[in-house]
Design a protein around this motif. Structure first.
Motif, PDB file in Angstrom:
ATOM      1  N   ALA A  37      47.551  31.398  50.825  1.00  0.00           N
ATOM      2  CA  ALA A  37      46.477  31.954  50.301  1.00  0.00           C
ATOM      3  C   ALA A  37      46.007  32.222  48.849  1.00  0.00           C
ATOM      4  CB  ALA A  37      45.638  33.010  51.235  1.00  0.00           C
ATOM      5  N   LEU A  38      47.086  32.922  48.350  1.00  0.00           N
ATOM      6  CA  LEU A  38      47.238  32.975  46.923  1.00  0.00           C
ATOM      7  C   LEU A  38      47.134  31.825  45.961  1.00  0.00           C
ATOM      8  CD1 LEU A  38      49.832  36.021  46.682  1.00  0.00           C
ATOM      9  CD2 LEU A  38      47.599  36.176  46.287  1.00  0.00           C
ATOM     10  N   ARG A  39      47.981  30.974  46.484  1.00  0.00           N
ATOM     11  CA  ARG A  39      48.252  29.809  45.734  1.00  0.00           C
ATOM     12  C   ARG A  39      46.775  28.905  45.671  1.00  0.00           C
ATOM     13  NH1 ARG A  39      53.944  28.379  47.736  1.00  0.00           N
ATOM     14  NH2 ARG A  39      55.320  29.793  46.440  1.00  0.00           N
ATOM     15  N   ARG A  40      46.310  28.640  46.923  1.00  0.00           N
ATOM     16  CA  ARG A  40      45.147  28.039  46.925  1.00  0.00           C
ATOM     17  C   ARG A  40      43.847  28.700  46.035  1.00  0.00           C
ATOM     18  NH1 ARG A  40      46.722  27.871  52.472  1.00  0.00           N
ATOM     19  NH2 ARG A  40      44.911  29.361  52.873  1.00  0.00           N
ATOM     20  N   ALA A  41      43.744  30.110  46.127  1.00  0.00           N
ATOM     21  CA  ALA A  41      42.833  30.772  45.448  1.00  0.00           C
ATOM     22  C   ALA A  41      43.068  30.640  43.898  1.00  0.00           C
ATOM     23  CB  ALA A  41      42.785  32.279  45.668  1.00  0.00           C
ATOM     24  N   HIS A  42      44.289  30.507  43.342  1.00  0.00           N
ATOM     25  CA  HIS A  42      44.599  30.364  42.293  1.00  0.00           C
ATOM     26  C   HIS A  42      44.251  29.153  41.656  1.00  0.00           C
ATOM     27  CE1 HIS A  42      46.861  31.368  38.379  1.00  0.00           C
ATOM     28  NE2 HIS A  42      47.418  30.121  38.474  1.00  0.00           N
ATOM     29  N   GLU A  43      44.458  27.966  42.239  1.00  0.00           N
ATOM     30  CA  GLU A  43      44.244  26.668  41.963  1.00  0.00           C
ATOM     31  C   GLU A  43      42.730  26.423  41.708  1.00  0.00           C
ATOM     32  OE1 GLU A  43      45.988  24.388  44.909  1.00  0.00           O
ATOM     33  OE2 GLU A  43      48.169  24.722  44.267  1.00  0.00           O
ATOM     34  N   GLU A  44      41.863  27.073  42.719  1.00  0.00           N
ATOM     35  CA  GLU A  44      40.582  27.209  42.680  1.00  0.00           C
ATOM     36  C   GLU A  44      40.174  28.037  41.279  1.00  0.00           C
ATOM     37  OE1 GLU A  44      39.175  28.476  46.417  1.00  0.00           O
ATOM     38  OE2 GLU A  44      40.149  26.777  47.560  1.00  0.00           O
ATOM     39  N   GLY A  45      40.800  28.832  41.063  1.00  0.00           N
ATOM     40  CA  GLY A  45      40.299  29.908  39.851  1.00  0.00           C
ATOM     41  C   GLY A  45      39.422  31.054  40.628  1.00  0.00           C
ATOM     42  N   ARG A  46      39.971  31.137  41.637  1.00  0.00           N
ATOM     43  CA  ARG A  46      39.216  32.358  42.502  1.00  0.00           C
ATOM     44  C   ARG A  46      39.877  33.465  42.500  1.00  0.00           C
ATOM     45  NH1 ARG A  46      37.864  31.913  48.878  1.00  0.00           N
ATOM     46  NH2 ARG A  46      36.855  33.967  49.092  1.00  0.00           N
ATOM     47  N   PRO A  47      39.131  34.687  42.054  1.00  0.00           N
ATOM     48  CA  PRO A  47      39.932  35.933  42.022  1.00  0.00           C
ATOM     49  C   PRO A  47      40.560  36.309  43.300  1.00  0.00           C
ATOM     50  CG  PRO A  47      37.749  36.233  41.114  1.00  0.00           C
ATOM     51  CD  PRO A  47      37.598  34.965  41.742  1.00  0.00           C
ATOM     52  N   VAL A  48      41.850  37.196  43.164  1.00  0.00           N
ATOM     53  CA  VAL A  48      42.297  37.623  44.453  1.00  0.00           C
ATOM     54  C   VAL A  48      42.499  39.225  44.269  1.00  0.00           C
ATOM     55  CG1 VAL A  48      44.331  37.478  45.963  1.00  0.00           C
ATOM     56  CG2 VAL A  48      43.616  35.606  44.881  1.00  0.00           C
ATOM     57  N   VAL A  49      42.048  39.844  45.127  1.00  0.00           N
ATOM     58  CA  VAL A  49      42.321  41.175  45.450  1.00  0.00           C
ATOM     59  C   VAL A  49      43.142  41.593  46.818  1.00  0.00           C
ATOM     60  CG1 VAL A  49      40.649  42.069  44.037  1.00  0.00           C
ATOM     61  CG2 VAL A  49      40.161  41.736  46.295  1.00  0.00           C
ATOM     62  N   VAL A  50      43.982  42.505  46.726  1.00  0.00           N
ATOM     63  CA  VAL A  50      44.870  42.806  47.882  1.00  0.00           C
ATOM     64  C   VAL A  50      44.742  44.237  48.041  1.00  0.00           C
ATOM     65  CG1 VAL A  50      47.106  43.026  48.875  1.00  0.00           C
ATOM     66  CG2 VAL A  50      46.466  40.991  47.481  1.00  0.00           C
ATOM     67  N   ARG A  51      44.523  44.682  49.385  1.00  0.00           N
ATOM     68  CA  ARG A  51      44.282  46.102  49.973  1.00  0.00           C
ATOM     69  C   ARG A  51      45.733  46.633  49.867  1.00  0.00           C
ATOM     70  NH1 ARG A  51      39.876  44.037  53.068  1.00  0.00           N
ATOM     71  NH2 ARG A  51      38.036  45.216  52.286  1.00  0.00           N
ATOM     72  N   ALA A  52      45.923  47.651  49.557  1.00  0.00           N
ATOM     73  CA  ALA A  52      47.370  48.396  49.589  1.00  0.00           C
ATOM     74  C   ALA A  52      46.867  49.784  49.927  1.00  0.00           C
ATOM     75  CB  ALA A  52      48.044  48.295  47.972  1.00  0.00           C
ATOM     76  N   GLY A  53      48.275  50.242  50.835  1.00  0.00           N
ATOM     77  CA  GLY A  53      47.952  51.427  51.312  1.00  0.00           C
ATOM     78  C   GLY A  53      49.225  52.310  50.887  1.00  0.00           C
ATOM     79  N   SER A  54      49.943  51.914  50.076  1.00  0.00           N
ATOM     80  CA  SER A  54      51.220  52.707  49.632  1.00  0.00           C
ATOM     81  C   SER A  54      51.538  52.290  48.153  1.00  0.00           C
ATOM     82  CB  SER A  54      52.262  52.660  50.569  1.00  0.00           C
ATOM     83  OG  SER A  54      52.843  51.231  50.709  1.00  0.00           O
TER      84      SER A  54
END
Length: 88
Positions: A37-54
């Motif tokens: 999913a990261l790679r696809r979004a990057h290729e599209e120029g779409r921003p990616v955010v990831v939820r992190a709990g630690s």
């Protein structure tokens, strides 16, 4: 505060942000890292955010160049020293 590019939007955002305080409209929001999913979004120029709990999850998310920001719910994670976490 360290910032990263928000995909191809031309906007910079904090690399660690409190959930609900960052405009993430149009971004791919992941609850865990998904390399495909990261790679696809990057290729599209779409921003990616990831939820992190630690601290470890923040570090893992921000180790990926495709990730614009780590979203946290714990305010103490906003002050993480990623250099210290990475290099000791």
């Amino acid at each position: 505060m360290r910032e990263r590019w928000f995909g191809a939007t031309g906007r910079r955002v904090p690399e660690i942000a409190l959930e609900g305080e960052l405009d993430i409209a149009g971004a791919l929001v992941l609850d865990k890292l998904d390399i495909d999913a990261l790679r696809r979004a990057h290729e599209e120029g779409r921003p990616v955010v990831v939820r992190a709990g630690s601290a470890d999850e923040v570090k893992a998310a921000l180790a990926r160049p495709e990730v614009a920001a780590a979203l946290v719910t714990d305010r103490s994670l906003l002050d993480l020293d990623l250099t210290e976490l990475t290099y000791g």
